[in-house]
Design an enzyme around this catalytic site. Structure first.
Site, PDB file in Angstrom:
ATOM      1  N   LYS A 176     -56.566  51.297 -59.098  1.00  0.00           N
ATOM      2  CA  LYS A 176     -55.258  51.893 -59.396  1.00  0.00           C
ATOM      3  C   LYS A 176     -54.494  50.970 -60.329  1.00  0.00           C
ATOM      4  O   LYS A 176     -54.076  49.881 -59.949  1.00  0.00           O
ATOM      5  CB  LYS A 176     -54.424  52.094 -58.119  1.00  0.00           C
ATOM      6  N   GLU A 252     -53.778  37.630 -56.386  1.00  0.00           N
ATOM      7  CA  GLU A 252     -53.289  36.845 -57.518  1.00  0.00           C
ATOM      8  C   GLU A 252     -51.838  37.257 -57.714  1.00  0.00           C
ATOM      9  O   GLU A 252     -51.561  38.356 -58.197  1.00  0.00           O
ATOM     10  CB  GLU A 252     -54.151  37.117 -58.747  1.00  0.00           C
ATOM     11  N   CYS A 286     -47.999  35.756 -65.588  1.00  0.00           N
ATOM     12  CA  CYS A 286     -47.768  35.036 -64.327  1.00  0.00           C
ATOM     13  C   CYS A 286     -47.823  33.532 -64.521  1.00  0.00           C
ATOM     14  O   CYS A 286     -47.319  32.783 -63.701  1.00  0.00           O
ATOM     15  CB  CYS A 286     -48.806  35.463 -63.299  1.00  0.00           C
ATOM     16  N   GLU A 388     -39.036  33.797 -59.185  1.00  0.00           N
ATOM     17  CA  GLU A 388     -39.713  34.217 -60.420  1.00  0.00           C
ATOM     18  C   GLU A 388     -38.850  35.244 -61.151  1.00  0.00           C
ATOM     19  O   GLU A 388     -38.421  36.235 -60.554  1.00  0.00           O
ATOM     20  CB  GLU A 388     -41.076  34.838 -60.082  1.00  0.00           C
TER      21      GLU A 388
HETATM   22  P1  NAD Z   1     -46.087  44.862 -58.455  1.00  0.00           P
HETATM   23  O1  NAD Z   1     -46.437  44.072 -57.248  1.00  0.00           O
HETATM   24  O2  NAD Z   1     -44.786  45.553 -58.507  1.00  0.00           O
HETATM   25  O3  NAD Z   1     -47.168  46.002 -58.730  1.00  0.00           O
HETATM   26  C1  NAD Z   1     -48.537  45.682 -58.887  1.00  0.00           C
HETATM   27  C2  NAD Z   1     -49.374  46.873 -58.456  1.00  0.00           C
HETATM   28  O4  NAD Z   1     -49.204  47.082 -57.066  1.00  0.00           O
HETATM   29  C3  NAD Z   1     -48.986  48.173 -59.145  1.00  0.00           C
HETATM   30  O5  NAD Z   1     -50.178  48.894 -59.422  1.00  0.00           O
HETATM   31  C4  NAD Z   1     -48.164  48.881 -58.068  1.00  0.00           C
HETATM   32  O6  NAD Z   1     -48.177  50.276 -58.176  1.00  0.00           O
HETATM   33  C5  NAD Z   1     -48.877  48.431 -56.807  1.00  0.00           C
HETATM   34  N1  NAD Z   1     -48.079  48.457 -55.589  1.00  0.00           N
HETATM   35  C6  NAD Z   1     -46.747  48.235 -55.462  1.00  0.00           C
HETATM   36  N2  NAD Z   1     -46.388  48.314 -54.163  1.00  0.00           N
HETATM   37  C7  NAD Z   1     -47.512  48.570 -53.452  1.00  0.00           C
HETATM   38  C8  NAD Z   1     -47.798  48.776 -52.079  1.00  0.00           C
HETATM   39  N3  NAD Z   1     -46.851  48.676 -51.147  1.00  0.00           N
HETATM   40  N4  NAD Z   1     -49.073  49.051 -51.707  1.00  0.00           N
HETATM   41  C9  NAD Z   1     -50.047  49.118 -52.631  1.00  0.00           C
HETATM   42  N5  NAD Z   1     -49.846  48.946 -53.954  1.00  0.00           N
HETATM   43  C10 NAD Z   1     -48.595  48.661 -54.371  1.00  0.00           C
HETATM   44  O7  NAD Z   1     -46.264  43.856 -59.681  1.00  0.00           O
HETATM   45  P2  NAD Z   1     -45.943  44.140 -61.200  1.00  0.00           P
HETATM   46  O8  NAD Z   1     -44.455  44.206 -61.339  1.00  0.00           O
HETATM   47  O9  NAD Z   1     -46.784  45.256 -61.676  1.00  0.00           O
HETATM   48  O10 NAD Z   1     -46.494  42.808 -61.897  1.00  0.00           O
HETATM   49  C11 NAD Z   1     -45.737  41.654 -62.101  1.00  0.00           C
HETATM   50  C12 NAD Z   1     -46.037  40.636 -61.022  1.00  0.00           C
HETATM   51  O11 NAD Z   1     -47.433  40.356 -60.996  1.00  0.00           O
HETATM   52  C13 NAD Z   1     -45.379  39.291 -61.269  1.00  0.00           C
HETATM   53  O12 NAD Z   1     -44.896  38.808 -60.049  1.00  0.00           O
HETATM   54  C14 NAD Z   1     -46.514  38.419 -61.770  1.00  0.00           C
HETATM   55  O13 NAD Z   1     -46.331  37.041 -61.567  1.00  0.00           O
HETATM   56  C15 NAD Z   1     -47.662  38.958 -60.983  1.00  0.00           C
HETATM   57  N6  NAD Z   1     -48.936  38.662 -61.641  1.00  0.00           N
HETATM   58  C16 NAD Z   1     -49.744  37.716 -61.111  1.00  0.00           C
HETATM   59  C17 NAD Z   1     -50.953  37.385 -61.741  1.00  0.00           C
HETATM   60  C18 NAD Z   1     -51.874  36.318 -61.224  1.00  0.00           C
HETATM   61  O14 NAD Z   1     -53.002  36.239 -61.716  1.00  0.00           O
HETATM   62  N7  NAD Z   1     -51.470  35.503 -60.278  1.00  0.00           N
HETATM   63  C19 NAD Z   1     -51.310  38.057 -62.902  1.00  0.00           C
HETATM   64  C20 NAD Z   1     -50.440  39.027 -63.408  1.00  0.00           C
HETATM   65  C21 NAD Z   1     -49.251  39.330 -62.765  1.00  0.00           C
HETATM   66  O1  6OD Z   2     -57.078  35.114 -67.698  1.00  0.00           O
HETATM   67  C1  6OD Z   2     -57.255  35.625 -66.584  1.00  0.00           C
HETATM   68  O2  6OD Z   2     -58.397  35.788 -66.115  1.00  0.00           O
HETATM   69  C2  6OD Z   2     -56.114  36.044 -65.774  1.00  0.00           C
HETATM   70  N1  6OD Z   2     -56.401  36.510 -64.543  1.00  0.00           N
HETATM   71  C3  6OD Z   2     -54.861  35.938 -66.274  1.00  0.00           C
HETATM   72  C4  6OD Z   2     -53.694  36.267 -65.556  1.00  0.00           C
HETATM   73  C5  6OD Z   2     -52.502  36.257 -66.177  1.00  0.00           C
HETATM   74  C6  6OD Z   2     -51.294  36.584 -65.484  1.00  0.00           C
HETATM   75  O3  6OD Z   2     -50.394  37.261 -65.923  1.00  0.00           O
END
Ligand code: NAD
Ligand code: 6OD
Length: 489
Positions: A176, A252, A286, A388
């Site tokens: 998803k 992640e 992130c 964040e």
């Molecule tokens: P989000 O948590 O709002 O949404 C991520 C996904 O989860 C979406 O597909 C959303 O529809 C789904 N989702 C939301 N609530 C849910 C629930 N209760 N049950 C199941 N699925 C659910 O995150 P976002 O706003 O899309 O992304 C930004 C965040 O992601 C930031 O906090 C960023 O730091 C983090 N991020 C982390 C990494 C990493 O590798 N650590 C990478 C990219 C983004």
């Molecule tokens: O480079 C990657 O494999 C990875 N997972 C990056 C994540 C970036 C976060 O926004």
């Protein structure tokens, strides 16, 4: 109007519930997205189960690797389609999408095919008291049907980062994508269809989190593992949902990453690197540095140089090859980021640059832009230093000495990434190793080798993916122990 459909059991599936996919550059509608209901998610999971129990789950490593290569080839053949889709879904500049998002999408399939082909298994000989011995060896098997939930910031890169190793290990997936960015995931389903990935192996469901496809995946007893990238508080909701059925999870999550800039750094390269570490993807990575600690002798010069570089950033249309910053993903996310700008003012920050919504006098004024922003003057305890923000903003503060920098950088509940800038090789290793993070870059940032462990600790996640770490997460290992009578002849 373009339609983005679900892809279940090898067929594109309509729904009678829809939502709009918006272009954040100007707020225009790109497509109508078909939201999967619970029955569709369940049928995707059942299709995945049939695929894993069928020839896919028993296919040779070589056979699966060949299919993964075909996926990568077809993604590269359709490079421009992926590029256009990613740019219109996110507004990110051509310069970024064409060098990071789309090439990494294809590379994820190629690299994990190669890793699978060379993945070792463990073997131990155990000598026994009676003169016999045992041979222990591990067998790698698929987990089953893996639920993949991904965010909007690097939509194709982060979806394929999980789909590729999951398929390499013989699993089926129900994926998803974020409701904000369904376009490249839908193209990926077309690629799977074109290259003949067996029905049920890759299933795509569109929708939201709570009371929608995300929740239907995470609460299903029939999903064998969940891998999630997104916000820390979503991770904790998913952890609660997954707990009922006890299953492997890989998270992640968010970051509040520190950069440490020592006075002995190569100044010009550091400014170049820090502009990227703060503003790539409008700060919506992130790994971006929101807390920048600069050694006092070069603090003023650093702030001035960053502000100078920021003044020439080009907030342009994604197709403009000179553009190096796009909008935020949505109006809701912009409200959140602007809310932090307000909070920073209330907490006593000085805005050295940015802090407002830019005015373009064209259609971009209907989009979700904010200026690149640099602030100073906050205490380490300010909320803007602890939460964040996920936008084009950093706070820069001076420090005196290595141990102060380490202590302040580590003073956070997150533990994702750090970037350290110095020309002293001993200090580089010492400081990098002291960082409480999963990823410590020295004189670099977001420099990736896909064989390395990727992930964070604390609020930043659970587990590591990448290389063998992905192979191990997406596999079930069985240890076979064979008793062998007698010694060698
Ligand atoms: P989000 O948590 O709002 O949404 C991520 C996904 O989860 C979406 O597909 C959303 O529809 C789904 N989702 C939301 N609530 C849910 C629930 N209760 N049950 C199941 N699925 C659910 O995150 P976002 O706003 O899309 O992304 C930004 C965040 O992601 C930031 O906090 C960023 O730091 C983090 N991020 C982390 C990494 C990493 O590798 N650590 C990478 C990219 C983004
Ligand atoms: O480079 C990657 O494999 C990875 N997972 C990056 C994540 C970036 C976060 O926004």
């Amino acid at each position: 109007m373009k339609q983005f459909r679900n892809y279940i059991d090898g067929r594109f599936v309509d729904s009678d519930r829809h939502f709009d996919d918006l272009n954040p550059v100007d707020g225009s509608v790109i497509a109508r997205v078909h939201e999967a209901d619970r029955a569709m998610v369940d049928s995707a999971i059942a299709a995945g189960r049939r695929a894993v129990n069928g020839p896919w789950g028993k296919m040779s490593v070589e056979g699966r690797a060949k299919i993964l290569y075909r996926i990568a080839d077809e993604m590269e053949r359709r490079f421009d389609d992926f590029l256009d889709a990613e740019m219109s879904d996110t507004g990110k500049p051509h310069a970024m999408a064409s060098t990071i998002d789309v090439p990494r999408g294809a590379a994820n399939f190629r690299v994990f095919a190669d890793i699978l082909k060379t993945a070792p298994l463990e073997a131990y000989r155990t000598d026994l008291a009676d003169g016999a011995h045992a041979i222990n060896y591990t067998v790698r098997k698929p987990l089953g049907v893996v639920g993949i939930i991904s965010p909007w910031n690097l939509p194709l890169l982060l979806l394929t980062w999980k789909v590729a190793p999951a398929l390499a290990c013989g699993n089926a997936v129900v994926a998803k994508p974020s409701e904000e960015t369904p376009a490249t995931a839908t193209l990926l389903a077309e690629v799977m269809d074109t290259v003949g990935v067996p029905a049920g192996v890759f299933n795509l469901v569109h929708g939201f989190g709570p009371e929608s496809a995300g929740e239907f995946i995470t609460t299903s007893a029939d999903i064998d593992a969940i891998t999630f990238t997104g916000e820390s508080r979503t991770g904790s909701a998913i952890m609660r949902a997954a707990a009922d059925h006890v299953k492997p999870i890989s998270f992640e999550l968010g970051g509040k990453n520190a950069a440490i800039v020592f006075a002995d750094c190569d100044f010009d390269k550091t400014i170049e690197g820090m502009m990227r570490a703060v503003f790539l993807n409008s700060g919506q990575v992130c790994l971006c540095s929101e807390r920048v600690f600069v050694e006092r002798p070069i603090y003023e010069r650093f702030v001035a140089a960053m502000a100078e570089r920021m003044s020439s950033m080009k907030l342009g249309w994604p197709g403009d090859k000179a553009s190096n910053m796009g909008p935020l993903i949505s109006s809701e996310h912009r409200d959140k980021v602007l809310g932090y700008f307000e909070l920073a003012r209330a907490e006593g920050a000085t805005f050295v640059a940015g802090g407002r919504v830019p005015k373009f006098n064209d259609a971009r004024d209907q989009g979700f832009w904010v200026e690149p922003t640099l602030i100073t003057g906050l205490s380490d305890q300010a909320r803007c230093m602890r939460e964040e923000i996920f936008g084009p903003i950093c706070h820069v503060t001076p420090f005196d000495g290595e141990s102060e920098a380490i202590a302040r950088a580590n003073d956070t509940r997150y533990g994702l990434a750090a970037t350290i800038w110095t020309t002293n090789v001993h200090r580089a290793h010492r400081v990098a190793e002291s960082m409480k993070v999963g990823l410590a870059w020295v004189n670099s940032w977001f420099l990736r080798d896909l064989r390395t462990p990727f992930g964070g600790s604390g609020l930043s996640g659970i587990g590591r993916e990448g290389g063998m770490h992905s192979m191990n997460f997406y596999s079930e290992l069985t240890n076979v122990c064979v008793r062998v009578e007698g010694g060698a002849a």
